[in-house]
Scaffold this motif. Structure first.
Motif, mmCIF file in Angstrom:
data_model
loop_
_atom_site.group_PDB
_atom_site.id
_atom_site.type_symbol
_atom_site.label_atom_id
_atom_site.label_comp_id
_atom_site.label_asym_id
_atom_site.label_seq_id
_atom_site.Cartn_x
_atom_site.Cartn_y
_atom_site.Cartn_z
ATOM 1 N N ARG A 182 1.330 -0.807 -0.124
ATOM 2 C CA ARG A 182 -0.332 0.010 0.278
ATOM 3 C C ARG A 182 1.092 0.830 0.134
ATOM 4 O O ARG A 182 1.937 1.479 0.089
ATOM 5 N N ARG A 183 0.330 2.345 -0.043
ATOM 6 C CA ARG A 183 1.207 3.442 -0.500
ATOM 7 C C ARG A 183 1.614 3.581 0.883
ATOM 8 O O ARG A 183 2.857 4.899 1.281
ATOM 9 N N GLU A 184 1.146 3.380 2.348
ATOM 10 C CA GLU A 184 1.367 3.791 3.254
ATOM 11 C C GLU A 184 2.934 2.714 3.664
ATOM 12 O O GLU A 184 3.917 2.774 4.684
ATOM 13 N N GLY A 185 3.119 1.408 2.850
ATOM 14 C CA GLY A 185 4.481 0.800 3.062
ATOM 15 C C GLY A 185 4.076 -0.629 3.711
ATOM 16 O O GLY A 185 4.685 -0.938 3.560
ATOM 17 N N HIS A 186 2.874 -0.710 4.144
ATOM 18 C CA HIS A 186 1.900 -1.673 4.465
ATOM 19 C C HIS A 186 2.321 -3.154 3.031
ATOM 20 O O HIS A 186 1.782 -2.634 2.365
ATOM 21 N N ALA A 187 2.828 -4.167 3.267
ATOM 22 C CA ALA A 187 2.499 -4.712 2.911
ATOM 23 C C ALA A 187 1.266 -5.441 2.305
ATOM 24 O O ALA A 187 0.907 -6.692 3.734
ATOM 25 N N LEU A 188 0.061 -5.240 1.611
ATOM 26 C CA LEU A 188 -0.420 -6.804 1.993
ATOM 27 C C LEU A 188 -0.873 -8.339 1.454
ATOM 28 O O LEU A 188 -1.525 -8.916 1.757
ATOM 29 N N GLY A 189 0.106 -8.894 1.021
ATOM 30 C CA GLY A 189 0.554 -9.498 0.109
ATOM 31 C C GLY A 189 1.075 -9.200 -0.971
ATOM 32 O O GLY A 189 2.159 -9.172 -1.271
ATOM 33 N N THR A 190 1.378 -10.621 -2.266
ATOM 34 C CA THR A 190 2.651 -10.664 -3.192
ATOM 35 C C THR A 190 1.627 -11.373 -4.272
ATOM 36 O O THR A 190 0.095 -12.502 -3.912
ATOM 37 N N ILE A 191 1.662 -10.923 -5.639
ATOM 38 C CA ILE A 191 1.091 -11.010 -6.508
ATOM 39 C C ILE A 191 1.765 -12.916 -7.494
ATOM 40 O O ILE A 191 2.972 -11.300 -7.483
ATOM 41 N N CYS A 192 1.578 -13.536 -7.686
ATOM 42 C CA CYS A 192 1.792 -15.003 -8.193
ATOM 43 C C CYS A 192 1.276 -15.135 -9.438
ATOM 44 O O CYS A 192 0.614 -14.658 -9.795
ATOM 45 N N VAL A 193 2.445 -15.052 -10.844
ATOM 46 C CA VAL A 193 1.909 -15.840 -12.310
ATOM 47 C C VAL A 193 2.721 -16.846 -12.195
ATOM 48 O O VAL A 193 4.115 -17.635 -11.508
ATOM 49 N N ILE A 194 1.964 -17.592 -12.372
ATOM 50 C CA ILE A 194 2.779 -19.062 -11.836
ATOM 51 C C ILE A 194 2.561 -19.767 -13.496
ATOM 52 O O ILE A 194 1.323 -19.241 -14.244
ATOM 53 N N ASP A 195 3.080 -20.593 -14.733
ATOM 54 C CA ASP A 195 3.451 -21.320 -15.648
ATOM 55 C C ASP A 195 4.068 -22.497 -15.573
ATOM 56 O O ASP A 195 4.784 -22.419 -14.070
ATOM 57 N N ARG A 196 3.805 -23.222 -16.587
ATOM 58 C CA ARG A 196 4.022 -24.886 -16.759
ATOM 59 C C ARG A 196 5.573 -25.403 -17.264
ATOM 60 O O ARG A 196 6.453 -25.920 -17.136
ATOM 61 N N ILE A 197 5.898 -23.703 -17.639
ATOM 62 C CA ILE A 197 7.500 -23.623 -18.460
ATOM 63 C C ILE A 197 8.283 -23.079 -18.587
ATOM 64 O O ILE A 197 7.711 -21.600 -18.216
ATOM 65 N N PRO A 198 9.246 -23.228 -17.732
ATOM 66 C CA PRO A 198 9.956 -22.197 -17.251
ATOM 67 C C PRO A 198 10.700 -20.816 -18.688
ATOM 68 O O PRO A 198 10.920 -21.361 -19.397
ATOM 69 N N ARG A 199 10.312 -19.365 -18.744
ATOM 70 C CA ARG A 199 10.498 -18.802 -18.973
ATOM 71 C C ARG A 199 11.506 -17.742 -18.966
ATOM 72 O O ARG A 199 11.698 -17.214 -18.319
ATOM 73 N N LYS A 200 11.948 -16.741 -19.713
ATOM 74 C CA LYS A 200 12.871 -15.316 -19.106
ATOM 75 C C LYS A 200 11.665 -14.384 -18.549
ATOM 76 O O LYS A 200 10.970 -14.622 -18.931
ATOM 77 N N PHE A 201 12.256 -13.948 -17.697
ATOM 78 C CA PHE A 201 11.288 -13.227 -16.919
ATOM 79 C C PHE A 201 12.130 -11.851 -16.913
ATOM 80 O O PHE A 201 12.822 -11.049 -16.082
ATOM 81 N N GLY A 202 11.436 -10.993 -17.881
ATOM 82 C CA GLY A 202 12.206 -9.278 -18.313
ATOM 83 C C GLY A 202 11.436 -8.169 -17.927
ATOM 84 O O GLY A 202 10.760 -8.420 -16.885
ATOM 85 N N PRO A 203 12.289 -7.301 -18.101
ATOM 86 C CA PRO A 203 11.767 -6.034 -17.207
ATOM 87 C C PRO A 203 10.149 -5.701 -17.681
ATOM 88 O O PRO A 203 9.545 -5.280 -16.917
ATOM 89 N N ASP A 204 9.942 -5.950 -19.081
ATOM 90 C CA ASP A 204 8.039 -5.999 -19.439
ATOM 91 C C ASP A 204 7.609 -6.891 -18.298
ATOM 92 O O ASP A 204 6.513 -6.467 -18.298
ATOM 93 N N GLN A 205 7.990 -7.862 -18.658
ATOM 94 C CA GLN A 205 7.035 -8.856 -17.722
ATOM 95 C C GLN A 205 7.651 -8.145 -16.368
ATOM 96 O O GLN A 205 5.854 -8.407 -15.260
ATOM 97 N N GLN A 206 8.706 -7.965 -15.843
ATOM 98 C CA GLN A 206 8.122 -7.121 -14.321
ATOM 99 C C GLN A 206 7.513 -6.198 -13.952
ATOM 100 O O GLN A 206 6.492 -6.117 -13.373
ATOM 101 N N ALA A 207 7.854 -4.939 -15.694
ATOM 102 C CA ALA A 207 6.783 -3.730 -14.810
ATOM 103 C C ALA A 207 4.994 -4.623 -14.972
ATOM 104 O O ALA A 207 4.779 -3.701 -14.412
#
Length: 97
Positions: free
Chosen positions: A17-42
């Motif tokens: 949150r804007r106040e700096g408190h972590a509410l949780g984690t957003i996760c992406v799951i895939d069955r195949i290992p892929r490159k996780f580049g800057p575009d995907q991080q954004a």
């Protein structure tokens, strides 16, 4: 012939949150290992912001509903008091010529 077990590949980012408190984690799951580049991080960060915006919207909506309910209760109470006052006034006026 045995094949190796398929394990999911996880990528994640914190939902803060804007106040700096972590509410949780957003996760992406895939069955195949892929490159996780800057575009995907954004994109993951943008998804995190969207989720937080929805949570804030929902919280604000609940607060507005509570405020509306409180205002309606106060309005109803004021109307009831006005009706009692009108009834009293009518009784008093009938007693006086």
């Amino acid at each position: 012939m045995l094949s190796e077990p398929k394990r999911p590949v996880l990528r994640g980012g914190s939902a803060d949150r804007r106040e700096g408190h972590a509410l949780g984690t957003i996760c992406v799951i895939d069955r195949i290992p892929r490159k996780f580049g800057p575009d995907q991080q954004a994109a993951l960060k943008a998804l995190s912001r969207l989720v937080l915006a929805q949570l804030e919207f929902r919280r604000n909506l609940m607060l507005l509903k509570e405020a509306l309910n409180d205002a309606q209760r106060k309005n109803m109470s004021a109307r009831q008091n006005l009706i009692k006052l009108q009834e009293t006034l009518l009784r008093v006026m009938r007693l006086r010529p």
